[in-house]
Motif scaffolding. Structure first.
Motif: not given
Length: 621
Positions: A96-107
């Motif tokens: 979640g932290f990575w997704d908040d900062r760099m928008e992790m791909k859904p897969i």
């Protein structure tokens, strides 16, 4: 109870439940304040976007405070016996932290969730150890990944996800304490405290959002907690674990199901963002954001409450109330799904197919209604026995199973005979209610006669009297559900002109109904005035009678009235002139509500009148 035993129980509750909650709450409260200050400096800010509900610049990453507070508190109070759960929690927070900062791909996000679920399963945490592995393992994957993402989607309005997390974690903690699993109770109450500390800053208007690092972590923990309770739940009844899990996490499941089905029906992608969640729809129906969130809190608290109160001590009653709650939630979801939040003119393929079905065919197909009625017949008859005997025994269950099929047939035939499958319940009135009253009365009377004759004398006659009251109430609630919800959510304002209604009689009631159900009028009723002393300080459809005609000017000033609507059919001309004069003095528009019946003229009559008017005009010229 001896004093020492009582003192020991209190100390256990304090140590196992309250102390972890207080410590994690305090840590999250302080941590959220610190994270918010840092987020502002580091520019970790939620920027308003078209597909998002939020329209303000708000600090992000509040999930850091929730996670850190939870971990520290868990390490202080909890022995390291749930390492697998802790490892999965760290993975979810990191993703979640990575997704908040760099928008992790859904897969990539899905693969991490799959890995975290695999670790749980590998350590023996599944939905039920008594089920075949080929069933338990896939369902566990579906449960962990599904609840994690459902909670992530629920984080769509100020305070909603955090508040639901507090309720669900408290229920899991209370259930763990009842099942003598103190370690799980500590973890659950620690999660509840951390979420509650964050909620102080996240409740409307939110000063900080949790972000995916918080929602994925909390969603994963809510999915993992019941897996930790699985040994005790399976020991009670392997089949009861799913209803318990559904009841506690009902809000994320309900919201995700509603959004997914409506988006597919509307021809939209289920994965795309949008302001079409249950909370958004409640606001669209007229509620404020706070009221919408509080409404969803109450729904979650009801389902959680029946788990804490009736499971596992009164399992049959738990099933009865859960079924009733799910039926009510189905009607609630159907009402929300009908709200047009997309503002699209073009129908989707599925919508066109449904729209092309002839109306007479739609009226003939009543399978859904019949299924709901059968469910209500079973619930009311079973609940009547529970109320009458204050228990559930083998003899009671055997008697219910023997006579219930015949009672279902009798009651469904009577409902059909009284025309309850032909009425348009959206516009039902007193005549429909009377037919419903008679149908349920005769249904319970004939059911009693059938049961008495079939079993050669039934256990109790009073069961059928209780059954009648219960079934009548439930059936009326189901039939008037849409009408009731429509009226209920029509109460708030819609941002139009403030209108004061003069006359709290039949015409006033009719005018208020039209105003509330027709948003195109852009009118917000503030209250009534009426000259009758018996109606002063009373209410009509929840709207107060603010005073009499003599206080018209003062009421207009107090409530910032833009328009006065006269709703009295036989008001004298002198009184009308006085009202108009007082409105003019107050710079308020005055109008009259006149429900009239106009005769529809044929084309020949219209052309005849036109020729007559033309002739008269020419003569006068």
């Amino acid at each position: 109870m001896p004093y020492q035993l009582y003192k020991g129980m209190v100390n256990n509750i304090l140590h196992e439940l309250l102390l972890p909650f207080i410590v994690s709450f305090s840590g999250a409260l302080l941590g959220t304040y610190v994270v918010r200050q840092a987020a502002v400096k580091l520019k970790w800010i939620s920027v308003p976007r078209e597909e998002r509900w939020n329209t303000r610049y708000v600090a992000l990453m509040g999930g850091i405070a929730v996670f850190v507070s939870f971990v520290i508190t868990a390490l202080v109070f909890q022995p390291l016996e749930y390492q697998a759960v802790g490892l999965g929690a760290v993975m979810m927070f990191s993703a979640g932290f990575w997704d908040d900062r760099m928008e992790m791909k859904p897969i990539a996000k899905f693969l991490i969730q799959f890995l975290a679920a695999s670790i749980l399963i590998g350590m023996g945490y599944t939905l039920s150890s008594s089920w075949p592995f080929w069933l338990a393992i896939p369902l566990t994957y579906l449960w962990v990944i599904g609840v994690t993402n459902a909670f992530n989607l629920l984080d769509n309005m100020d305070g909603l996800a955090a508040g639901i997390a507090v309720i669900a974690a408290l229920v899991f903690g209370g259930l763990a304490f009842k099942l003598s699993m103190p370690s799980v109770a500590v973890i659950a109450f620690t999660l509840a405290g951390a979420s509650a500390g964050f909620l102080v800053f996240n409740y409307n208007p939110a000063k900080i959002f949790m972000g995916d690092c918080g929602s994925l972590f909390i969603g994963y923990m809510l999915a993992a907690l019941p897996l930790m309770l699985e040994p005790a739940l399976t020991e009670i009844n392997p089949a009861s674990i799913l209803p318990v899990l559904i009841a506690v996490t009902i809000l994320p499941i309900f919201d995700t199901t509603l959004v997914t089905f409506v988006r597919i029906f509307k021809g939209r992608s289920p994965s795309q963002g949008g302001s079409d969640h249950s909370s958004h729809r409640l606001v669209f129906s007229g509620l404020s954001e706070k009221t919408a969130v509080n409404t969803l809190y109450m729904i979650a608290a009801f389902f959680g409450g029946i788990v804490l109160l009736f499971y596992p001590s009164y399992t049959p009653l738990f099933y009865i109330l859960l079924t009733l709650g799910l039926v009510g939630l189905a009607f609630f979801g159907a009402y929300l799904s009908r709200l047009d939040v997309y503002e699209e003119q073009k129908l989707s393929t599925l919508e066109s197919m449904v729209d092309s079905i002839p109306d007479y065919v739609k009226r003939k197909v009543q399978l859904g209604t019949i299924f709901v009625d059968i469910t209500l017949i079973i619930v009311s008859f079973t609940l009547a026995h529970f109320i009458r005997f204050e228990m559930w025994s083998f003899e009671v269950e055997e008697a219910v199973i023997q006579v219930l099929p015949g009672i279902i047939v009798l009651k469904i035939l009577l409902l059909a005979g009284f025309g309850l499958y032909k009425s348009v319940w959206q516009y039902a009135g007193m005549a429909d209610l009377m037919r419903l009253f008679l149908a349920t009365f005769w249904g319970s009377l004939l059911a009693g006669g059938y049961a008495w004759g079939y079993m050669g004398g039934y256990m109790s006659v009073s069961v059928f009297a209780i059954d009648w009251f219960l079934f009548m109430f439930m059936l009326a609630s189901s039939r008037f559900a849409f009408k009731g919800l429509r009226r209920l959510f029509a109460l708030p304002t819609n941002g139009g002109k403030n209108v004061l209604l003069y006359g709290a009689g039949d015409a006033g009631w009719l005018a208020l109904s039209e105003i509330r159900q027709n948003p195109d009028l852009h009118l917000d009723p503030v209250g009534f005035i009426d000259d009758s002393p018996y109606k002063q300080k009373g209410k009509v459809q929840g709207l107060r009678v603010l005073g009499s005609y003599h206080r018209l000017k003062a009421i207009c000033e107090e409530h910032d009235v833009d328009e006065v609507l006269i709703c009295i059919r036989d008001l004298s001309e002198d009184k009308k002139e006085m009202v108009k004069y007082m409105c003019t003095k107050s710079e308020v528009t005055c109008k009259e509500f006149l429900p009239v019946f106009s005769e529809v003229e044929s084309e020949d009559e219209k052309s005849s009148k036109e020729r007559s008017y033309s002739f008269e005009y020419q003569e006068s010229a």
